[in-house]
Design a protein around this motif. Structure first.
Motif, short mmCIF file in Angstrom:
data_model
loop_
_atom_site.label_atom_id
_atom_site.label_comp_id
_atom_site.label_asym_id
_atom_site.label_seq_id
_atom_site.Cartn_x
_atom_site.Cartn_y
_atom_site.Cartn_z
N MET A 186 0.83 -1.20 0.00
CA MET A 186 0.00 0.00 0.00
C MET A 186 0.86 1.26 0.00
SD MET A 186 -2.73 -1.67 0.02
CE MET A 186 -4.14 -0.63 0.28
N ALA A 241 0.37 4.64 0.60
CA ALA A 241 -0.69 5.51 1.11
C ALA A 241 -0.18 6.95 1.20
CB ALA A 241 -1.16 4.96 2.45
N GLY A 290 -6.49 7.61 6.96
CA GLY A 290 -5.22 7.17 6.35
C GLY A 290 -5.35 5.92 5.50
N TYR A 291 -6.59 5.47 5.27
CA TYR A 291 -6.80 4.30 4.40
C TYR A 291 -6.97 4.75 2.96
CZ TYR A 291 -7.33 0.99 8.20
OH TYR A 291 -7.08 0.18 9.28
N ILE A 292 -6.47 3.93 2.05
CA ILE A 292 -6.67 4.20 0.64
C ILE A 292 -8.10 3.82 0.26
CG2 ILE A 292 -5.95 3.61 -1.71
CD1 ILE A 292 -3.15 3.07 -0.65
N GLY A 333 -8.32 -2.26 2.51
CA GLY A 333 -8.22 -2.36 3.97
C GLY A 333 -6.78 -2.36 4.40
N ASP A 334 -6.53 -2.93 5.58
CA ASP A 334 -5.15 -3.00 6.09
C ASP A 334 -4.48 -4.25 5.52
OD1 ASP A 334 -2.94 -3.85 7.87
OD2 ASP A 334 -3.49 -2.03 8.96
N ALA A 335 -3.50 -4.03 4.66
CA ALA A 335 -2.88 -5.16 3.94
C ALA A 335 -2.22 -6.13 4.92
CB ALA A 335 -1.88 -4.63 2.93
N GLY A 336 -1.53 -5.61 5.93
CA GLY A 336 -0.85 -6.49 6.89
C GLY A 336 -1.86 -7.33 7.66
N1 URA Z 1 -1.91 0.74 4.77
C1 URA Z 1 -2.80 -0.25 4.51
O1 URA Z 1 -2.54 -1.42 4.80
N2 URA Z 1 -3.98 0.07 3.93
C2 URA Z 1 -4.29 1.33 3.57
O2 URA Z 1 -5.38 1.56 3.04
C3 URA Z 1 -3.35 2.36 3.85
C4 URA Z 1 -2.18 2.03 4.45
#
Ligand code: URA
Length: 209
Positions: free
Chosen positions: A133, A135, A192-194, A199-202
């Motif tokens: 991501m 971001a 801060g999410y795209i 979502g949160d890739a991790g």
């Molecule tokens: N990091 C992520 O994992 N997802 C986002 O949308 C932004 C930052």
């Protein structure tokens, strides 16, 4: 100025749709990220130089091509970048893999590297920095500065999804770095999410939260 390449191969775009879907579970998400990373690596390595060599086939002598350029180094940014490494290694099994872990000190706002381990010859390698991501661009920017400080001269940045804000940061700070994305999304939201993002890739890769 660094270029931005959106890799619009139909297979990449199809798989990215399933990566984005909120119903996609951890196992399938991980597999799809690996597959897209491999497909992206195929496109990113299109410009690798070749040289001709002469070989013996079982039938005759032939002049054929082999890779001739610098060796490749992959540098995933911890932790989500790890999710793309195996897919790339399927195509470039001899690549060395360095790791960078960093966060921003909330008070000084300066990047703090809590982990860095790199191949000893990074100045001689074509490096691919990996972060799913892009971001704000903060982590990728800091990681690229850190690699340059240690002697890296050839760097590409590979992300699944980028926000315009992050792309601008890298273009401004690192005009020598080409950026490869599977998609350039609309915006960063107030958290801060795209968006639309994934979502949160991790968390989605590792089943955390
Ligand atoms: N990091 C992520 O994992 N997802 C986002 O949308 C932004 C930052």
């Amino acid at each position: 100025m660094g270029n931005v390449f959106v890799l619009d191969h139909p297979l990449i775009q199809h798989k990215l749709t399933y990566i984005r879907k909120k119903e996609t579970g951890t196992k399938e998400f991980r597999e799809l990220v690996d597959e897209v990373a491999a497909l992206m690596a195929f496109e990113i390595t299109r410009d690798l130089p070749l040289e001709e060599i002469t070989i013996e086939t079982p039938v005759t002598t032939a002049t054929t091509k082999t890779l001739s350029g610098k060796k490749i180094g992959l540098v995933p940014i911890l932790r989500a970048g790890l999710g793309m490494v195996d897919g790339i290694l399927q195509l470039i099994p001899a690549a060395r893999v360095g790791h960078v872990g960093l966060y921003r000190d909330p008070e000084t706002l300066k990047p703090v590297e809590y982990y860095i381990k790199l191949p000893s010859d990074i100045e001689e390698r074509d490096l691919i920095v990996i972060d799913p991501m892009l971001a704000t661009g903060g982590s990728a920017n800091d990681a690229i500065h850190s690699l340059k400080k240690r002697g890296a001269t050839s760097i590409k940045l590979m992300c699944l999804v980028g926000a315009p804000e992050g792309v601008e940061v890298i273009k401004k700070e690192h005009p020598d770095v080409d950026i490869y994305l599977a998609a350039l999304d609309e915006k960063l939201n107030e958290k801060g999410y795209i968006e639309p993002g994934l979502g949160d890739a991790g968390d989605r890769l590792y089943g955390t939260k």
